[in-house]
Write an enzyme that holds these catalytic residues in place. Structure first.
Site, PDB file in Angstrom:
ATOM      1  N   LYS A   1       0.823  -1.337  -0.423  1.00 19.36           N
ATOM      2  CA  LYS A   1       0.234  -0.110   0.283  1.00 19.36           C
ATOM      3  C   LYS A   1       0.912   1.383  -0.337  1.00 19.36           C
ATOM      4  O   LYS A   1       0.416   2.110  -0.711  1.00 19.36           O
ATOM      5  CB  LYS A   1      -0.993  -0.540   1.626  1.00 19.36           C
TER       6      LYS A   1
ATOM      7  N   CYS B   1      -4.764   7.652   9.434  1.00 19.83           N
ATOM      8  CA  CYS B   1      -5.013   7.208  10.997  1.00 19.83           C
ATOM      9  C   CYS B   1      -5.552   7.983  12.335  1.00 19.83           C
ATOM     10  O   CYS B   1      -3.397   9.303  12.186  1.00 19.83           O
ATOM     11  CB  CYS B   1      -4.068   5.371  11.174  1.00 19.83           C
TER      12      CYS B   1
HETATM   13  C1  EPZ Z   1       4.069   6.996   6.409  1.00 20.20           C
HETATM   14  O1  EPZ Z   1       4.024   8.246   7.178  1.00 20.20           O
HETATM   15  C2  EPZ Z   1       3.648   6.050   6.188  1.00 20.20           C
HETATM   16  N1  EPZ Z   1       2.498   5.622   5.700  1.00 20.20           N
HETATM   17  C3  EPZ Z   1       3.481   5.082   7.868  1.00 20.20           C
HETATM   18  O2  EPZ Z   1       1.562   4.136   7.928  1.00 20.20           O
HETATM   19  C4  EPZ Z   1       4.343   5.324   8.181  1.00 20.20           C
HETATM   20  O3  EPZ Z   1       4.401   4.586   9.528  1.00 20.20           O
HETATM   21  C5  EPZ Z   1       5.107   6.142   8.671  1.00 20.20           C
HETATM   22  O4  EPZ Z   1       5.467   6.421   7.582  1.00 20.20           O
HETATM   23  C6  EPZ Z   1       6.615   5.790   9.274  1.00 20.20           C
HETATM   24  O5  EPZ Z   1       7.012   4.796   8.661  1.00 20.20           O
HETATM   25  C7  EPZ Z   1       2.539   6.075   4.138  1.00 20.20           C
HETATM   26  O6  EPZ Z   1       3.557   5.652   3.446  1.00 20.20           O
HETATM   27  C8  EPZ Z   1       0.949   6.329   3.115  1.00 20.20           C
HETATM   28  P1  EPZ Z   1       6.610  10.312   8.577  1.00 20.20           P
HETATM   29  P2  EPZ Z   1       4.181   9.207   7.150  1.00 20.20           P
HETATM   30  O7  EPZ Z   1       6.607  11.413   7.540  1.00 20.20           O
HETATM   31  O8  EPZ Z   1       4.790   9.311   5.676  1.00 20.20           O
HETATM   32  C9  EPZ Z   1       6.522  13.456  12.134  1.00 20.20           C
HETATM   33  C10 EPZ Z   1       0.326   3.063   8.167  1.00 20.20           C
HETATM   34  O9  EPZ Z   1      -0.208   2.340   9.180  1.00 20.20           O
HETATM   35  N2  EPZ Z   1       6.403  14.701  10.641  1.00 20.20           N
HETATM   36  O10 EPZ Z   1       7.904   9.268   7.834  1.00 20.20           O
HETATM   37  O11 EPZ Z   1       3.013  10.419   7.227  1.00 20.20           O
HETATM   38  C11 EPZ Z   1       5.878  12.689  12.222  1.00 20.20           C
HETATM   39  O12 EPZ Z   1       4.333  13.129  12.841  1.00 20.20           O
HETATM   40  C12 EPZ Z   1       0.930   4.158   8.285  1.00 20.20           C
HETATM   41  O13 EPZ Z   1       0.488   2.046   6.825  1.00 20.20           O
HETATM   42  C13 EPZ Z   1       6.803  15.963  11.123  1.00 20.20           C
HETATM   43  O14 EPZ Z   1       7.161  16.167  12.230  1.00 20.20           O
HETATM   44  O15 EPZ Z   1       5.436   9.129   8.121  1.00 20.20           O
HETATM   45  C14 EPZ Z   1       5.393  11.680  13.038  1.00 20.20           C
HETATM   46  O16 EPZ Z   1       5.986  11.624  13.757  1.00 20.20           O
HETATM   47  C15 EPZ Z   1       1.532   5.022   9.683  1.00 20.20           C
HETATM   48  N3  EPZ Z   1       6.562  16.911  10.158  1.00 20.20           N
HETATM   49  C16 EPZ Z   1       6.744  11.565  12.448  1.00 20.20           C
HETATM   50  O17 EPZ Z   1       7.525  12.395  11.568  1.00 20.20           O
HETATM   51  C17 EPZ Z   1       6.057  16.545   9.110  1.00 20.20           C
HETATM   52  O18 EPZ Z   1       6.203  17.392   8.067  1.00 20.20           O
HETATM   53  C18 EPZ Z   1       7.017  10.489  10.665  1.00 20.20           C
HETATM   54  O19 EPZ Z   1       6.525  10.721   9.649  1.00 20.20           O
HETATM   55  C19 EPZ Z   1       6.236  15.096   8.366  1.00 20.20           C
HETATM   56  C20 EPZ Z   1       6.501  14.043   9.602  1.00 20.20           C
END
Ligand code: EPZ
Length: 417
Positions: free
Chosen positions: A22, A116
């Site tokens: 996904k 989520c």
């Molecule tokens: C991706 O989300 C995945 N989703 C998530 O999978 C996964 O848990 C996550 O990466 C971490 O591996 C998709 O690929 C669609 P991040 P993403 O930006 O891109 C903080 C699932 O269950 N952050 O790496 O949203 C954020 O708040 C889903 O399939 C900022 O602070 O993850 C989080 O604490 C859930 N500012 C951390 O970084 C930003 O601008 C990781 O987020 C961006 C992120």
């Protein structure tokens, strides 16, 4: 509302192929609009989130069809650059359309994405990077208007290796003037998969999988073709289910390296694991040991998405397991529900402590989010009696025909719509 009916206590036995990823499919679908062309994507899972991404494409004027595992996109008819809130709120990945739209149209109008509820999920890193590339971004409440007559390449240092921010920058950078260098980039396999698709489109991208990704332009091909990688989190979930319920399963078509940290902890818990380069065989007698301490971390560390399902697998493991969730602030929403099965879990801030119990007893649960719901299924398979999970469509956002897949391994599970 969907109801998962599970009668626990059966061992899992058999082999299955793991669906396409996904989290690799969604950014690739968004990337298909970067330039007017046809894309053929293979091994795309049939999921609610994929469907939502295809509806966004159609809303923007593209044609997009899914037939089985194949998705055909023609983005030559793209006629808009605005995505309504009703589509944005369906999933988190909708935010990746921002980079793609600004690359193609020089502007994007959208609202904050859904997905989520795992605590605060800001997009400040996405916006800051696009601003460094010359975009002018206005935020008004939950609305975002992003404009740039011509993006310019930039050297961007990400203070945290955000998956979504890395993807958004990669897409925006494809049509920017000059070279973009992302330092501190996310290293997840899904980033490598996105690089593969962008290259097939004609983009010059390198470095994905390392902390530095360089994007230096795009000479569009007529058509992009790509096969979606297997879903490492679904593979981890099935492995955790077999570990918890006991049995022998073979996961086919997977890359064990991509979920090796999960396999490492399952092995420490007492499972025997044999990996080849395209499959994993796992043997479990269902009598596991606690694994001590583990923390989630960006790839190649232990994936946050597998944390709830590993927790579920260890509810009956003798001894203690302590999990520290470092990625999301609220990823223990499954815990109160797992306790209703008899689990002994205490949570303090980002740390969850699990003491293995002799026995879990099936009962009625409510799915809280995608992976939390999957964790309840894993726990239900290891519980005595019937577990019924009331699910407002969380699990089917990410798991394709999961009831059938588990049934093919001997589980007593069915999904009532
Ligand atoms: C991706 O989300 C995945 N989703 C998530 O999978 C996964 O848990 C996550 O990466 C971490 O591996 C998709 O690929 C669609 P991040 P993403 O930006 O891109 C903080 C699932 O269950 N952050 O790496 O949203 C954020 O708040 C889903 O399939 C900022 O602070 O993850 C989080 O604490 C859930 N500012 C951390 O970084 C930003 O601008 C990781 O987020 C961006 C992120």
């Amino acid at each position: 509302m969907e109801l998962w009916h599970i009668r626990g206590g059966r061992k899992l036995d058999g082999a299955c192929f793991v669906q396409g990823s996904k989290n690799a499919s969604l950014p690739i679908i968004a990337a298909s609009i970067i330039c007017p062309m046809r894309s053929e994507l293979m091994n795309v899972p049939q999921l609610r989130d994929v469907d939502a991404a295809l509806r966004i494409l159609r809303h923007l004027g593209c044609s997009a069809e899914q037939g089985g595992g194949d998705v055909y996109i023609d983005s030559s008819g793209l006629s808009g650059s605005a995505i309504p809130h009703s589509l944005m709120e369906e999933m988190r990945s909708s935010v990746i359309f921002m980079g793609a739209l600004i690359a193609r149209c020089g502007e994007a109008r959208l609202s904050l994405p859904g997905g989520c509820q795992l605590g605060k999920r800001p997009i400040d890193l996405h916006l800051s990077a696009l601003r460094q590339m010359g975009a002018d971004i206005e935020e008004d409440g939950g609305e975002i208007f992003c404009r740039a007559s011509k993006l310019r390449g930039a050297e961007i240092l990400l203070p945290f290796p955000s998956v979504g921010a890395t993807e958004n920058i990669m897409l925006a950078a494809c049509t920017a003037k000059g070279e973009t260098v992302i330092r501190g980039a996310a290293r997840e396999p899904e980033i490598v998969a996105l690089q593969g698709y962008l290259r097939s489109m004609g983009a010059q991208v390198q470095g994905a999988g390392s902390g530095t990704v360089v994007i230096s332009g795009l000479r569009p091909e007529k058509q992009a073709v790509c096969r979606i990688i297997p879903d490492r989190i679904v593979a981890a979930t099935i492995a955790c289910a077999a570990a918890a319920a006991g049995g022998q399963v073979e996961l086919r078509g997977v890359d064990p390296e991509q979920f090796s940290t999960v396999l490492h902890f399952l092995n420490q818990a007492g499972c025997d694991i044999i990996s080849t380069n395209r499959s994993v065989r796992l043997f479990s007698d269902g009598k596991l040991q606690g694994v001590g301490e583990l923390s989630t971390a960006p790839y190649p560390g232990f994936p946050t998405d597998a944390q709830p399902v590993l927790m579920a697998a260890l509810l009956k493991a003798q001894g203690r397991t302590v999990i520290t969730e470092t990625i999301f602030e609220n990823r223990y929403r499954q815990v109160p529900e797992l306790r209703r099965l008899g689990a002994d879990i205490s949570v303090s801030g980002r740390v969850a402590e699990i003491w293995g119990v002799e026995c879990l007893h099936g009962t009625a649960l409510t799915a809280t989010d995608l992976r939390g719901g999957a964790a309840m299924i894993v726990a239900g398979l290891a519980s005595q009696g019937e577990t019924v999970i009331c699910d407002d469509g969380h699990v089917t956002r990410g798991y394709e025909r999961f009831d059938m897949r588990l049934r093919s391994l001997g589980a007593d599970i069915y999904l009532e719509y």
